[in-house]
Each structure stands twice: as structure tokens, then as C-alpha cells.
Design a protein around this motif. Structure first.
Motif, PDB file in Angstrom:
ATOM      1  N   VAL A  11      85.319  31.645  59.271  1.00 11.97           N
ATOM      2  CA  VAL A  11      86.439  31.748  60.209  1.00 11.97           C
ATOM      3  C   VAL A  11      87.716  32.052  59.437  1.00 11.97           C
ATOM      4  O   VAL A  11      87.999  31.414  58.411  1.00 11.97           O
ATOM      5  CB  VAL A  11      86.615  30.446  61.014  1.00 11.97           C
ATOM      6  CG1 VAL A  11      87.707  30.613  62.076  1.00 11.97           C
ATOM      7  CG2 VAL A  11      85.304  30.033  61.660  1.00 11.97           C
ATOM      8  N   GLY A  12      88.470  33.035  59.902  1.00 13.74           N
ATOM      9  CA  GLY A  12      89.765  33.374  59.315  1.00 13.74           C
ATOM     10  C   GLY A  12      90.872  33.118  60.312  1.00 13.74           C
ATOM     11  O   GLY A  12      90.696  33.382  61.509  1.00 13.74           O
ATOM     12  N   VAL A  13      92.005  32.604  59.842  1.00  9.80           N
ATOM     13  CA  VAL A  13      93.111  32.266  60.729  1.00  9.80           C
ATOM     14  C   VAL A  13      94.399  32.883  60.207  1.00  9.80           C
ATOM     15  O   VAL A  13      94.805  32.640  59.065  1.00  9.80           O
ATOM     16  CB  VAL A  13      93.290  30.733  60.858  1.00  9.80           C
ATOM     17  CG1 VAL A  13      94.355  30.420  61.915  1.00  9.80           C
ATOM     18  CG2 VAL A  13      91.976  30.063  61.217  1.00  9.80           C
ATOM     19  N   ASP A  14      95.037  33.691  61.060  1.00  8.54           N
ATOM     20  CA  ASP A  14      96.374  34.234  60.778  1.00  8.54           C
ATOM     21  C   ASP A  14      97.374  33.333  61.484  1.00  8.54           C
ATOM     22  O   ASP A  14      97.411  33.286  62.720  1.00  8.54           O
ATOM     23  CB  ASP A  14      96.472  35.673  61.297  1.00  8.54           C
ATOM     24  CG  ASP A  14      97.840  36.280  61.053  1.00  8.54           C
ATOM     25  OD1 ASP A  14      98.457  35.944  60.026  1.00  8.54           O
ATOM     26  OD2 ASP A  14      98.288  37.086  61.894  1.00  8.54           O
ATOM     27  N   THR A  15      98.151  32.597  60.724  1.00  6.77           N
ATOM     28  CA  THR A  15      99.013  31.558  61.303  1.00  6.77           C
ATOM     29  C   THR A  15     100.428  32.065  61.556  1.00  6.77           C
ATOM     30  O   THR A  15     100.954  32.893  60.815  1.00  6.77           O
ATOM     31  CB  THR A  15      99.078  30.341  60.365  1.00  6.77           C
ATOM     32  OG1 THR A  15      99.583  30.765  59.093  1.00  6.77           O
ATOM     33  CG2 THR A  15      97.706  29.731  60.169  1.00  6.77           C
ATOM     34  N   HIS A  16     101.020  31.536  62.637  1.00  2.00           N
ATOM     35  CA  HIS A  16     102.409  31.821  62.985  1.00  2.00           C
ATOM     36  C   HIS A  16     103.048  30.540  63.493  1.00  2.00           C
ATOM     37  O   HIS A  16     102.382  29.504  63.634  1.00  2.00           O
ATOM     38  CB  HIS A  16     102.491  32.918  64.053  1.00  2.00           C
ATOM     39  CG  HIS A  16     101.892  34.219  63.627  1.00  2.00           C
ATOM     40  ND1 HIS A  16     102.559  35.120  62.848  1.00  2.00           N
ATOM     41  CD2 HIS A  16     100.654  34.756  63.860  1.00  2.00           C
ATOM     42  CE1 HIS A  16     101.788  36.171  62.616  1.00  2.00           C
ATOM     43  NE2 HIS A  16     100.621  35.962  63.212  1.00  2.00           N
ATOM     44  N   ALA A  17     104.330  30.594  63.781  1.00  2.00           N
ATOM     45  CA  ALA A  17     105.042  29.389  64.219  1.00  2.00           C
ATOM     46  C   ALA A  17     104.530  28.880  65.564  1.00  2.00           C
ATOM     47  O   ALA A  17     104.367  27.670  65.759  1.00  2.00           O
ATOM     48  CB  ALA A  17     106.540  29.672  64.300  1.00  2.00           C
ATOM     49  N   ASP A  18     104.253  29.790  66.503  1.00  2.17           N
ATOM     50  CA  ASP A  18     103.884  29.372  67.864  1.00  2.17           C
ATOM     51  C   ASP A  18     102.432  29.638  68.212  1.00  2.17           C
ATOM     52  O   ASP A  18     101.891  29.026  69.131  1.00  2.17           O
ATOM     53  CB  ASP A  18     104.784  30.085  68.888  1.00  2.17           C
ATOM     54  CG  ASP A  18     106.257  29.782  68.675  1.00  2.17           C
ATOM     55  OD1 ASP A  18     106.578  28.597  68.434  1.00  2.17           O
ATOM     56  OD2 ASP A  18     107.087  30.707  68.739  1.00  2.17           O
ATOM     57  N   THR A  19     101.795  30.578  67.528  1.00  2.00           N
ATOM     58  CA  THR A  19     100.403  30.920  67.832  1.00  2.00           C
ATOM     59  C   THR A  19      99.618  31.127  66.537  1.00  2.00           C
ATOM     60  O   THR A  19     100.191  31.428  65.490  1.00  2.00           O
ATOM     61  CB  THR A  19     100.310  32.216  68.661  1.00  2.00           C
ATOM     62  OG1 THR A  19     100.883  33.296  67.914  1.00  2.00           O
ATOM     63  CG2 THR A  19     101.037  32.058  69.992  1.00  2.00           C
TER      64      THR A  19
END
Length: 409
Positions: A11-19
Motif C-alpha cells: 500500500v502506498g499513501v500520498d499524504t496531504h493536510a486534509d486528504t
């Protein structure tokens, strides 16, 4: 949907402040699905459910585990899932392939599959995290205080002579104290009054920031005394250096598996720079530059006061080595010593008996200094526990016992 009992997924996750955008692939790299989730507690739980619905999760590759992905990382670890810190996508690939949240999430899975990213994220729930927060506050206060004193000095350069004369020749501490005690009176349209009034405000700001920095230093020392009290025993290591190195390593010490990894982490691992008949190494430009700065400070202190370091510098200088090359090697040696002290703390040898025994024998510091080839002031600091030199302490004690032997016989 694939049978989750037979499929192992990354699993890969691209993180942001809100999503956060999540992508799932098989262990062979075949894309299965991707979806966007809100960056909240319920969203994190849905991410776990979404990933597990496609099979056994081998690992999560998460971007920005120390910032946007910090909360998600804690949730994933609490679920017993393996988390790997993923660097942002390569810029060259971005130019060729474009950029979007799904692409970044799939890039994260590729980094995990290719084992390009194997770093273990820091735990952010221990005393080291507290030190990191305190250091961030202290750093901003230091910058603001520097800006305040620079503004004061700039104003004094062009201020009316009556004000310049008042503070001429004063050192910073006395000048700040005098400005803060001033009681300017007059009209705001008067340049003399406005300048004096502004200088007072800046001086009060300087004092307030100094108090804030002092409080942060006290809090850092309190944590160090409870968490790593022996680290500051090493020569040249104070609260500032010790706290920075611990913040660089993190609360979970096991994330740094070897002394060589620690050297790379703090930017002192030698980088080959050989060509043809030339065989040499150069300074590393990688690693945590703040930690590298801390090591640089330790080396500078030891070059000025530590006898072993002075002897080493003299030896290498005679061999034709330049100062930068000598300091590069010293940083590497210091990193090795600090790593051992962080991972396996060794207390400093007892020095409580040195001064009483010397005084009992009627010997002066000058007598001891002449025999041990040290400065009397350095031996005095050694006796009072203000500096540490294990080999010198042993030599000093042996010499005192040799002087005491005839008297006892």
C-alpha cells in the motif's frame, strides 16, 4: 475482488493536510485500486479497512511520516502494520510522467517494492518528541532575538546623537538593560521620542525572548537528565548538542541499526572521491545538517581544549593533511563515540577521590600538570567534573597512587 487469503499487497499513501490518497498493488506490482480518504481518525480507520480488503498487507509506504502522515503512521502501527517512510517522487520522473495524487501513491508502492526506501519512521510519542517540539520553539525564539538586536543596532546607527551618546560604548547586555528601564516621554511626531520608545520596545522583546530561550533550555536539560543523563558527560557535548542528536535519532533507537548508519544519518559518512592515481574521500553533503552542525561544534570544542584531539590534529598536520580533511575525520570519530554512548551509555569514571588525595599528599595542580603534561586549569576542571577524559583520569589516579605508595610504606 481478489481472494484476500491468497493475495499479499503493498500500500502506498500520498499524504496531504486534509486528504490522503491510497493505492494498493499486489506484491508483484499489479495495480488493484486507489482511493482518496479524509485525514481524520475515521479516515485512517477506513484506510486500514480498504487495504486489508484486498489481501494481507505486507507494508505501507507513507510519505511525510513526520508531518502530514504522522497521525496515520501512529494508527497503522497500532494495528500492527509495517510502515516504511517514502521519499517524494523523483523530479525527473515527474517531468516525464506528470504528477497527480494517484500517481504519487503508486510511486510510493513502487519505492517499497524496489526497496529504494527502507527507513523506519520515528516514533512521535516519547521524550525525544518533546525535545523536538521544545527545540523548534527555541529555534524560532533565537532567530527572533537575533532580529531584535540587529534592529536595535541598525536604529542606533541613524538615531539622533542624544540617543547614540546615551548608549555609546555599552556591551549588549548593559545596553538592553538600560533601554528596557528607559521612560521616554514626548510626542509621537518627535523623532527623538519615537526612536527611544521603539528601542525600549525592542529591548523588552529581546529580554522576553531571552527568558523564553532560558526556559526551553531548562526543560531540555530536565528531559535529558531523565532520559539520557550520561550523554552530556562526553567532552564538548552539552544540552544543545545532545538534544539535537537524540531528535535526529528519534525515540525508537532501533531504527538506527549500526554505527555506520548513524554516521550516514548525521552526514559524516565518508564519500569516495577517487580518480585515477588519486585516492581520497570527501565530506558528505547528505544526512541531517543540524546534527552535522552539532558534531562540528563538538569537534571545534575538542580541538581547542581536549589534549587527545590536539595531539591528533598535530599528527595529521605533520602528515600534510588540511584542516577540512582533519575535521572530516574527527567528525567520523566523534560520531562513533556518540553512537556508542547513545545506544549503550557508559558512566564517567569517579573523580571524587582525585582532589582529596592530591591535597592529602601536599601536591599542587602545577605539580600534577607538569608530570601529566597538561594545563593546571584543565586538571582543575577534571577534578571538579566539568570535563571528561577517561584515559587522563586513569593516568592521574595512577600517578597519585605512585606518590602515595612511599608515604604508606
Amino acid at each position: 475482488m481478489p481472494d484476500k487469503e491468497e493475495v499479499r499487497v503493498i500500500v502506498g499513501v500520498d499524504t496531504h493536510a486534509d486528504t490522503h490518497h491510497v493505492a494498493v498493488v499486489t506484491e508483484h506490482g499489479r495495480p488493484l485500486a486507489d482511493r482518496e480518504f479524509v485525514a481524520t481518525g475515521s479516515g485512517y480507520r477506513k484506510i486500514v479497512e480498504f487495504a486489508r480488503s484486498y489481501g494481507e498487507v505486507v507494508a505501507f509506504g507513507v510519505e511525510c511520516t513526520g508531518t502530514y502522515g504522522a497521525a496515520l503512521t501512529k494508527v497503522l502501527r497500532s494495528e500492527g502494520l509495517s510502515v516504511v517512510e517514502v521519499n517524494r517522487p523523483n523530479r525527473q520522473q515527474r517531468r516525464l510522467r506528470g504528477k497527480s495524487d494517484p500517481l504519487d501513491a503508486y510511486d510510493a508502492t513502487e519505492s517499497v517494492l524496489a526497496e529504494r526506501c527502507t527507513a523506519v519512521p520515528k516514533d512521535k510519542d516519547g521524550p525525544v518528541e518533546c525535545m523536538g517540539v521544545l527545540r523548534a520553539s527555541r529555534s524560532s525564539a533565537m532567530k527572533a532575538r537575533t532580529a531584535a538586536i540587529n534592529q536595535i543596532k541598525d536604529l542606533l546607527v541613524s538615531s539622533p546623537e542624544v540617543i547614540r551618546e546615551k548608549y555609546r560604548g555599552m556591551v549588549t547586555a548593559a545596553m538592553i538593560a538600560a533601554m528596557s528601564r528607559a521612560r521616554p516621554a514626548g510626542h509621537h511626531a518627535d523623532p527623538v521620542h519615537v526612536t527611544a520608545w521603539t528601542l525600549k520596545k525592542l529591548a523588552c522583546r529581546y529580554q522576553s525572548l531571552t527568558e523564553e530561550i532560558t526556559e526551553a533550555d531548562s526543560a531540555l536539560k530536565e528531559i535529558l537528565d531523565a532520559y539520557a543523563p550520561l550523554l552530556c558527560d562526553l567532552p564538548g557535548v552539552g544540552v544543545e548538542v545532545a538534544s539535537q542528536l537524540l531528535v535526529t535519532v528519534g525515540d525508537n533507537l532501533e531504527r538506527v541499526g549500526s554505527e555506520a548508519q548513524f554516521a550516514a544519518l548525521v552526514g559524516v559518512a565518508p564519500v569516495p572521491a577517487s580518480s585515477g592515481k588519486t585516492s581520497r574521500h570527501r565530506l558528505s553533503r547528505g544526512g541531517d545538517r543540524n546534527a552535522n552542525k552539532a558534531l562540528h561544534h563538538v569537534v571545534l570544542v575538542r580541538m581547542g581544549s581536549d589534549p587527545r584531539t590536539k595531539a591528533y590534529v598535530a599528527k595529521r598536520t605533520l602528515e600534510g593533511k588540511g584542516k577540512r580533511e582533519i575535521m572530516r575525520r574527527l567528525k567520523r570519530y566523534v560520531a562513533r563515540e556518540l553512537f556508542r554512548q547513545i545506544m549503550n551509555p557508559v558512566p564517567a569514571p569517579s573523580i571524587a577521590d582525585l582532589r582529596p588525595l592530591r591535597q592529602e599528599l601536599g601536591l599542587t595542580l602545577q605539580n600534577a600538570a607538569e608530570h601529566l603534561h597538561q594545563w593546571p586549569s584543565y586538571l582543575s576542571r577534571l577534578e571538579r567534573g566539568q570535563t571528561r577524559n577517561d584515559s587522563l583520569i586513569s593516568a592521574y589516579r595512577r600517578w597519585l597512587e605512585e606518590q602515595a605508595a612511599p608515604a604508606r610504606g
